[in-house]
Design an enzyme around this catalytic site. Structure first.
Site, PDB file in Angstrom:
ATOM      1  N   GLU A 158      71.713   4.342  81.226  1.00 45.43           N
ATOM      2  CA  GLU A 158      70.661   4.031  82.177  1.00 45.43           C
ATOM      3  C   GLU A 158      71.273   3.934  83.575  1.00 45.43           C
ATOM      4  O   GLU A 158      72.316   3.341  83.777  1.00 45.43           O
ATOM      5  CB  GLU A 158      69.963   2.719  81.810  1.00 45.43           C
ATOM      6  CG  GLU A 158      69.150   2.836  80.539  1.00 45.43           C
ATOM      7  CD  GLU A 158      68.243   1.635  80.324  1.00 45.43           C
ATOM      8  OE1 GLU A 158      67.633   1.166  81.310  1.00 45.43           O
ATOM      9  OE2 GLU A 158      68.133   1.180  79.166  1.00 45.43           O
ATOM     10  N   ASN A 218      78.460   3.286  70.316  1.00 46.50           N
ATOM     11  CA  ASN A 218      77.971   2.108  71.016  1.00 46.50           C
ATOM     12  C   ASN A 218      78.678   0.837  70.554  1.00 46.50           C
ATOM     13  O   ASN A 218      78.938  -0.077  71.351  1.00 46.50           O
ATOM     14  CB  ASN A 218      76.456   1.966  70.836  1.00 46.50           C
ATOM     15  CG  ASN A 218      75.686   2.855  71.794  1.00 46.50           C
ATOM     16  OD1 ASN A 218      76.263   3.498  72.662  1.00 46.50           O
ATOM     17  ND2 ASN A 218      74.375   2.915  71.632  1.00 46.50           N
ATOM     18  N   CYS A 270      70.319  -0.750  74.073  1.00 46.41           N
ATOM     19  CA  CYS A 270      71.183  -0.063  73.097  1.00 46.41           C
ATOM     20  C   CYS A 270      72.215  -0.964  72.431  1.00 46.41           C
ATOM     21  O   CYS A 270      72.177  -1.166  71.222  1.00 46.41           O
ATOM     22  CB  CYS A 270      71.884   1.112  73.774  1.00 46.41           C
ATOM     23  SG  CYS A 270      70.762   2.439  74.289  1.00 46.41           S
TER      24      CYS A 270
END
Length: 467
Positions: A158, A218, A270
């Site tokens: 983002e 992640n 996330c």
């Protein structure tokens, strides 16, 4: 190529706009009528630098359209991207209801071969579940249209999503080895050809490995952040400077500098959700991910570090205290408030009786909505939380400034004005954007994360309390 993107949230909107920018005909579907009306009215419901211009350009060129018409969306795209939300369920697992709903709708209306692309972050085995529900619907329709379900996880940051999509470091595609899988792989190869002209960026693998790759990536990044935050907290206690430590550690090419910045915890849509989902996946196969459990615990604790520093400095009764907060979104260049550390801090401050005046360049509207829900759920909203449109208004007559998000405009403020605006020159820096030595020269009492504030920029009265 004709592409349908189901879901106009963050991932879906960026994916649809960027694919249209490459010359494809893209149909973006969403069941949210208000969101589609907003998009068709020329507005963008999320903040992402550059996205609005790309959408406007491609809508004008008739390569991009938005609709709530499910049948039309299925008829349009040979490639059907599922980019809907997969929020964390109560047990931490990914909630796949929207993914399955999208799959059923495709099966309800499809009349020819389709490639189903799981773009949403989904746990291992989701493609098989999608295939199962689609086969159920097709069987009920008494039709035998072929399809293939592949995994093509997104790796978008983002605030830099356009750059990430248009200049990817890797493209992961997981497909089956059967006939339909080969067709799907060739279709995806054709779609992503513009990205592979200079060198091949696409990694082909089986579907389960592709699904797993996104979670593993992640989880690794989240682990680096939590590791560095633990090191920072120890640095505070032993008199070391975590920034010097970061430079020393990051200079090792086996480690590198990325995601080694100490702060007040990670947030967003996330990392928190994906770490929880991976832990839950392990539990389902009777395995304990001990490192990731610690990563999650460290991050939850880290969100409280700034508040604890405030209490050590001002005491546990904050009644009558006023704090200016700079930054509300979980990171710069976005208005995303999901799991934002600011929510934890502001809630704690208000609960202790403090007044908070907050500023963020773009996230104020979303923060107002989110924090109203947070505060109402616990103890009711009162006049002790307000928002301003100028960062200096937030610090006027405040007992201290607290920085939570490292927006660029915070990095070089007018320190003389800041000093005179504050009731007392105290800064709690949750992102270490200032140097302790510089703050000491400006006669500003400075509390960073792992910056050894007992050595520099702290008054003698607060040394014992703070450390």
């Amino acid at each position: 190529m004709k592409v349908t993107v189901i879901g106009t949230g963050y991932v879906g909107l960026v994916t649809g706009a960027c694919l249209a920018e490459l010359g494809n005909e893209v149909f973006c579907l969403d069941v949210d009528k208000e969101k589609i009306a907003t998009l068709n009215g020329g507005d963008v419901p999320i903040h992402e630098p550059g996205l609005g211009d790309i959408i406007a350009r491609n809508v004008s060129a008739r390569r991009l359209r938005f609709s709530t018409d499910v049948a039309a969306s299925v008829a349009h795209g040979d490639l059907q991207f599922i980019a809907v939300g997969t929020p964390a369920d109560e047990d931490g697992s990914a909630d796949l209801q929207y993914v399955m709903s999208a799959a059923r709708n495709i099966a309800r209306f499809m009349t020819n071969f389709k490639v189903i692309v799981d773009k949403s972050t989904v746990p291992v085995g989701t493609a098989e579940r999608v295939k199962g529900v689609m086969n159920e619907v097709l069987t009920a329709r008494s039709v035998q249209h072929g399809f293939s379900v592949i995994s093509n996880p997104e790796f978008l940051k983002e605030g830099a999503a356009i750059e990430d999509f248009m200049r990817p470091d890797r493209i992961v595609i997981g497909s089956d080895e059967d006939e339909y899988g080969e067709v799907a792989r060739e279709q995806m190869k054709k779609l992503y050809k513009p990205f592979n002209r200079n060198h091949e960026r696409t990694l082909y693998m089986d579907v389960r490995s592709a699904e797993f790759t996104k979670y593993a990536a992640n989880a690794m990044l989240a682990a680096r952040i939590s590791f560095m935050n633990e090191i920072a907290n120890l640095a505070d206690r032993v008199g070391a400077d975590v920034e010097a430590v970061r430079r020393g550690v990051g200079s090792d090419p086996r480690i590198g500098y990325d995601f080694l910045y100490a702060g007040c915890g990670y947030g967003g849509s996330c990392f928190p959700k994906d770490v929880k989902a991976l832990i839950r996946t392990a539990e389902e196969v009777d395995y304990q991910l001990q490192i990731l459990r610690s990563v999650e615990a460290v991050n939850e604790a880290q969100k409280k570090v700034l508040f604890e520093k405030v209490l050590k400095r001002f005491g546990h009764d904050l009644s009558g205290r006023r704090f200016g907060v700079w930054g509300l979104a979980f990171k710069p260049n976005t208005d995303d408030m999901r799991e934002a550390p600011s929510r934890t801090l502001i809630k704690a401050l208000v609960k202790k009786g403090a007044t908070v005046v907050a500023y963020d360049p773009v996230a104020t509207a979303e923060a107002r909505r989110t924090l109203a829900n947070d505060l109402t759920s616990d103890f009711g909203v009162d006049a002790r939380l307000s928002f301003v449109t100028d960062k200096m208004d937030a610090v006027s007559d405040a007992d201290a400034l607290i920085i939570i998000t490292e927006w660029k405009e915070f990095k070089s403020p007018d320190f003389d004005r800041l000093h005179s605006s504050l009731k007392q020159p105290v800064i709690f820096d949750g992102r270490n954007i200032y140097e302790p030595e510089s703050m000491a020269e400006l006669d500003i009492e400075y509390h960073g994360i792992g910056r050894s504030s007992r050595k520099v920029g702290a008054t003698s009265s607060c040394i014992e309390e703070d450390e």
